[in-house]
Motif scaffolding. Structure first.
Motif, mmCIF file in Angstrom:
data_model
loop_
_atom_site.group_PDB
_atom_site.id
_atom_site.type_symbol
_atom_site.label_atom_id
_atom_site.label_comp_id
_atom_site.label_asym_id
_atom_site.label_seq_id
_atom_site.Cartn_x
_atom_site.Cartn_y
_atom_site.Cartn_z
ATOM 1 N N TYR A 27 -4.792 -5.086 7.861
ATOM 2 C CA TYR A 27 -5.959 -4.731 8.187
ATOM 3 C C TYR A 27 -7.016 -5.587 7.965
ATOM 4 O O TYR A 27 -6.958 -6.370 7.259
ATOM 5 C CB TYR A 27 -6.231 -3.215 7.627
ATOM 6 C CG TYR A 27 -6.173 -3.299 6.194
ATOM 7 C CD1 TYR A 27 -7.308 -3.717 5.476
ATOM 8 C CD2 TYR A 27 -5.092 -2.759 5.517
ATOM 9 C CE1 TYR A 27 -7.258 -3.663 3.942
ATOM 10 C CE2 TYR A 27 -4.853 -2.953 4.008
ATOM 11 C CZ TYR A 27 -6.103 -3.402 3.387
ATOM 12 O OH TYR A 27 -6.156 -3.287 2.114
ATOM 13 N N PRO A 28 -8.315 -5.570 8.743
ATOM 14 C CA PRO A 28 -9.595 -6.447 8.550
ATOM 15 C C PRO A 28 -9.967 -6.468 7.342
ATOM 16 O O PRO A 28 -10.233 -5.306 6.593
ATOM 17 C CB PRO A 28 -10.475 -6.039 9.667
ATOM 18 C CG PRO A 28 -9.790 -5.051 10.403
ATOM 19 C CD PRO A 28 -8.542 -4.449 9.732
ATOM 20 N N LYS B 298 -3.521 7.101 -4.793
ATOM 21 C CA LYS B 298 -2.231 8.173 -4.903
ATOM 22 C C LYS B 298 -1.879 8.383 -3.424
ATOM 23 O O LYS B 298 -2.633 9.079 -2.788
ATOM 24 C CB LYS B 298 -2.050 9.211 -5.894
ATOM 25 C CG LYS B 298 -2.533 9.127 -7.260
ATOM 26 C CD LYS B 298 -2.326 10.247 -7.976
ATOM 27 C CE LYS B 298 -2.353 10.063 -9.390
ATOM 28 N NZ LYS B 298 -1.547 9.099 -10.028
ATOM 29 N N PHE B 299 -1.053 7.627 -2.932
ATOM 30 C CA PHE B 299 -0.668 7.608 -1.490
ATOM 31 C C PHE B 299 -0.391 9.098 -0.930
ATOM 32 O O PHE B 299 -0.493 9.501 0.168
ATOM 33 C CB PHE B 299 0.281 6.596 -0.867
ATOM 34 C CG PHE B 299 -0.587 5.198 -0.950
ATOM 35 C CD1 PHE B 299 -1.299 4.960 -0.022
ATOM 36 C CD2 PHE B 299 -0.470 4.601 -2.353
ATOM 37 C CE1 PHE B 299 -1.978 3.839 -0.047
ATOM 38 C CE2 PHE B 299 -1.224 3.171 -2.108
ATOM 39 C CZ PHE B 299 -1.931 2.888 -1.062
ATOM 40 N N ALA C 273 0.663 -1.453 4.722
ATOM 41 C CA ALA C 273 1.899 -0.782 5.526
ATOM 42 C C ALA C 273 1.340 0.586 6.078
ATOM 43 O O ALA C 273 1.510 0.910 7.275
ATOM 44 C CB ALA C 273 2.984 -0.355 4.448
ATOM 45 N N LEU C 274 0.466 1.205 5.322
ATOM 46 C CA LEU C 274 -0.036 2.706 5.936
ATOM 47 C C LEU C 274 -0.661 2.373 7.161
ATOM 48 O O LEU C 274 -0.944 2.751 8.475
ATOM 49 C CB LEU C 274 -0.871 3.325 4.982
ATOM 50 C CG LEU C 274 -1.474 4.516 5.510
ATOM 51 C CD1 LEU C 274 -0.448 5.611 5.605
ATOM 52 C CD2 LEU C 274 -2.481 5.196 4.151
ATOM 53 N N ALA C 275 -1.669 1.228 7.157
ATOM 54 C CA ALA C 275 -2.616 0.909 8.136
ATOM 55 C C ALA C 275 -1.640 0.350 9.418
ATOM 56 O O ALA C 275 -1.899 0.602 10.574
ATOM 57 C CB ALA C 275 -3.567 -0.397 7.943
ATOM 58 N N GLY C 276 -0.592 -0.495 9.023
ATOM 59 C CA GLY C 276 0.410 -0.831 9.966
ATOM 60 C C GLY C 276 1.182 0.109 10.760
ATOM 61 O O GLY C 276 1.371 0.068 11.896
#
Length: 186
Positions: free
Chosen positions: A129-130, A173-174, A95-98
């Protein structure tokens, strides 16, 4: 062995299975270990050079030069499908990468796993992500970044200049990761 003995063994085995599951559920996860790296006078770290010298297969079996990520802020996540903390963090990492879409940083995953297990997993969870198949060579790559025990998940934050900014051993830890990414681009 008669049926009574077999049923008793099965009941004891099931009881131990339930007890193990309860211990696992109630076990408090340790905080990830992080390491900050000292600057190298503007030169990329040796491990970064080794990473970018690699060509790893993507999930379709096509070789991909990791040098394509050179010169861009990069988050490298070493993981495996059999690693519970890896599996737990991947949806949020995806989700972070998106969210970012490669504007400020890129994310890649290097799997210490079989191509078929990785492909099945990525399809099921729709990873944004890849992912590259590192196999046991991926463990050696992570060791170059300081992961001496070869533990997973292991994540490396690399600046656009090739400097290793931080490493994370264990489930991410995001909040901390987002703060580190903000500093990277600040």
């Amino acid at each position: 062995m008669n049926k009574k003995h077999m049923a008793a063994y099965a009941a004891v085995a099931a009881m131990f299975g339930v007890m193990g599951a309860l211990v696992a559920i109630n076990k408090k996860e340790p905080s990830p270990q992080t390491t900050a790296y000292a600057p190298t006078g503007g030169k990329p770290h040796t491990a970064v050079g080794q990473l970018f010298a690699q060509s790893l297969n993507d999930l379709e079996g096509k070789p991909q030069a990791l040098s394509q990520w050179q010169g861009k802020p990069l988050l490298v996540n070493f993981w495996a499908t059999w690693c519970a903390p890896c599996v737990q963090e991947m949806p949020e990492l995806s989700a972070l990468a998106g969210e970012d879409g490669g504007k400020r940083f890129n994310v890649i995953g290097i799997g210490i796993d079989s191509p078929s297990a990785m492909a099945e997993f990525a399809t099921k969870l729709k990873i944004a992500y890849p992912l590259y198949v590192g196999g046991m060579g991926g463990t050696e790559l992570s060791r170059g970044f300081g992961n001496t025990a070869g533990g997973l998940p292991y994540t490396v934050l690399i600046g656009a200049d090739g400097q290793v900014r931080k490493t994370y051993l264990g489930k991410l830890k995001f909040d901390e990761l987002r703060a580190d990414l903000a500093k990277l681009n600040g």
